[in-house]
Write a protein that holds these residues in place. Structure first.
Motif, mmCIF file in Angstrom:
data_model
loop_
_atom_site.group_PDB
_atom_site.id
_atom_site.type_symbol
_atom_site.label_atom_id
_atom_site.label_comp_id
_atom_site.label_asym_id
_atom_site.label_seq_id
_atom_site.Cartn_x
_atom_site.Cartn_y
_atom_site.Cartn_z
ATOM 1 N N ILE A 124 24.379 -2.189 43.882
ATOM 2 C CA ILE A 124 24.781 -2.356 45.272
ATOM 3 C C ILE A 124 26.311 -2.329 45.296
ATOM 4 C CG2 ILE A 124 24.766 -3.890 47.259
ATOM 5 C CD1 ILE A 124 22.100 -4.978 46.320
ATOM 6 N N ILE A 145 22.727 1.698 46.225
ATOM 7 C CA ILE A 145 22.705 1.176 47.587
ATOM 8 C C ILE A 145 24.137 0.960 48.058
ATOM 9 C CG2 ILE A 145 21.849 -0.651 49.097
ATOM 10 C CD1 ILE A 145 19.676 -1.190 46.971
ATOM 11 N N MET A 147 26.925 -0.214 50.817
ATOM 12 C CA MET A 147 27.037 -1.203 51.881
ATOM 13 C C MET A 147 28.349 -1.026 52.632
ATOM 14 S SD MET A 147 24.234 -2.981 51.348
ATOM 15 C CE MET A 147 24.377 -4.654 51.958
ATOM 16 N N ASP A 154 24.142 -2.842 57.542
ATOM 17 C CA ASP A 154 23.663 -2.879 56.156
ATOM 18 C C ASP A 154 22.211 -3.318 56.027
ATOM 19 O OD1 ASP A 154 26.091 -2.027 55.155
ATOM 20 O OD2 ASP A 154 26.865 -4.064 54.884
ATOM 21 N N LEU A 158 19.625 -1.560 53.582
ATOM 22 C CA LEU A 158 19.226 -2.296 52.393
ATOM 23 C C LEU A 158 17.718 -2.474 52.337
ATOM 24 C CD1 LEU A 158 20.095 -3.874 49.887
ATOM 25 C CD2 LEU A 158 20.453 -5.881 51.344
ATOM 26 N N ARG A 161 16.058 0.782 51.186
ATOM 27 C CA ARG A 161 16.186 1.048 49.753
ATOM 28 C C ARG A 161 15.334 0.083 48.932
ATOM 29 N NH1 ARG A 161 16.625 5.419 48.270
ATOM 30 N NH2 ARG A 161 16.924 4.490 46.220
ATOM 31 N N ILE A 186 24.009 -6.714 41.602
ATOM 32 C CA ILE A 186 24.732 -7.073 42.812
ATOM 33 C C ILE A 186 25.910 -7.962 42.443
ATOM 34 C CG2 ILE A 186 23.157 -9.027 43.228
ATOM 35 C CD1 ILE A 186 23.645 -8.644 46.226
ATOM 36 N N GLY A 223 23.376 -11.112 51.357
ATOM 37 C CA GLY A 223 22.774 -9.938 50.750
ATOM 38 C C GLY A 223 21.873 -10.288 49.586
ATOM 39 N N CYS A 227 17.805 -9.687 49.334
ATOM 40 C CA CYS A 227 17.189 -8.921 48.247
ATOM 41 C C CYS A 227 16.037 -9.701 47.617
ATOM 42 C CB CYS A 227 18.224 -8.581 47.179
ATOM 43 S SG CYS A 227 19.443 -7.346 47.667
#
Length: 256
Positions: A124, A145, A147, A154, A158, A161, A186, A223, A227
């Motif tokens: 990411i 990915i 951002m 986003d 996100l 993906r 990340i 984020g 995830c």
């Protein structure tokens, strides 16, 4: 000699990147024929780039790396007979790390190489990087990915993906329960550490009553939490990696 060495390495690296992207373009039509073979094909081109990064680091900037861990990774770190690091981490995990310099991802990609997972890393990263010639095109094929750092833009990207990373395949290189191997990398800090980014981080910390960190920026949890929510049921582990470098104080990191 240093200039000549740099030019030779840059020429070799760029030439390899051209070949890898050309290979990706050749294999792109597989997406419309068999998605199973398409994803396996792109994973193999990703392996090639992982080997390229590891090789150019070894040739151009040999680095002594010290690796340590707590009880949670006991038995997952070992050395081969010729002294190379071997890691035995799960096939699917979320890998988060602090972000000190622009090349952190190269060393973390090397970690995936030690586990044989260098073809299954997904990073990411900020959107502007996809416009880098050659490398940006390659990262798009790799399913990285991008951002924009604006959550309203986003979040749907996100989520789209992450849904793909949960999809099941039965072709080559597919993993357990038909879920493809995946290391999702990340950087919760959102950017690398510098004098300017530290000031921004410290100002925000002052507003919310968090004392300033010496070696880290305040992480952005939105984020990462998203995830973990979206990947729930398909991963069992989150690995927290702390990177530190010898040198100036602002790039020497230890977690508080």
């Amino acid at each position: 000699m240093q200039i000549l060495r740099f030019l030779l390495l840059a020429t070799w690296f760029n030439g390899c990147c051209v070949i890898i992207v050309a290979t990706q373009l050749v294999g792109a039509p597989l997406y419309f024929i068999s998605k199973n073979y398409y994803y396996a094909y792109m994973a193999m081109t990703k392996q090639c780039f992982g080997i390229l990064i590891t090789t150019i680091t070894q040739w151009g900037a040999p680095t002594l790396v010290r690796v340590s861990g707590d009880e949670s990774v006991k038995g997952q770190l070992s050395l081969t007979s010729d002294g190379r690091l071997r890691t035995m981490f799960p096939d699917r995990l979320v890998f988060m790390a602090n972000h000190l310099v622009y090349t952190d991802w190269a060393y973390l990609w090397w970690v995936t190489y030690t586990a044989g997972m260098h073809g299954h890393i997904y990073i990411i990263l900020k959107e502007s990087l996809k416009y880098i010639p050659l490398l940006g095109q390659g990262m798009l094929f790799y399913g990285f990915i991008f951002m924009a750092r604006k959550w309203e833009r986003d979040q749907p990207r996100l989520q789209h993906r992450l849904e793909k990373l949960k999809s099941r395949h039965s072709g080559p290189l597919s993993g357990k329960n038909s879920l493809d191997p995946m290391w999702l990398l990340i950087f919760p800090e959102g950017t690398n550490l510098s004098a300017n980014t530290r000031k921004v981080s410290d100002r925000y910390g002052e507003k919310v009553g968090i004392p300033p960190n010496r070696h880290l920026l305040l992480p952005r949890s939105t984020g990462l939490f998203f995830c973990l929510q979206q990947l729930k049921g398909t991963i069992d582990y989150v690995y927290d990696c702390t990177i530190g470098y010898e040198g100036p104080p602002y790039v020497t990191a230890t977690r508080p």
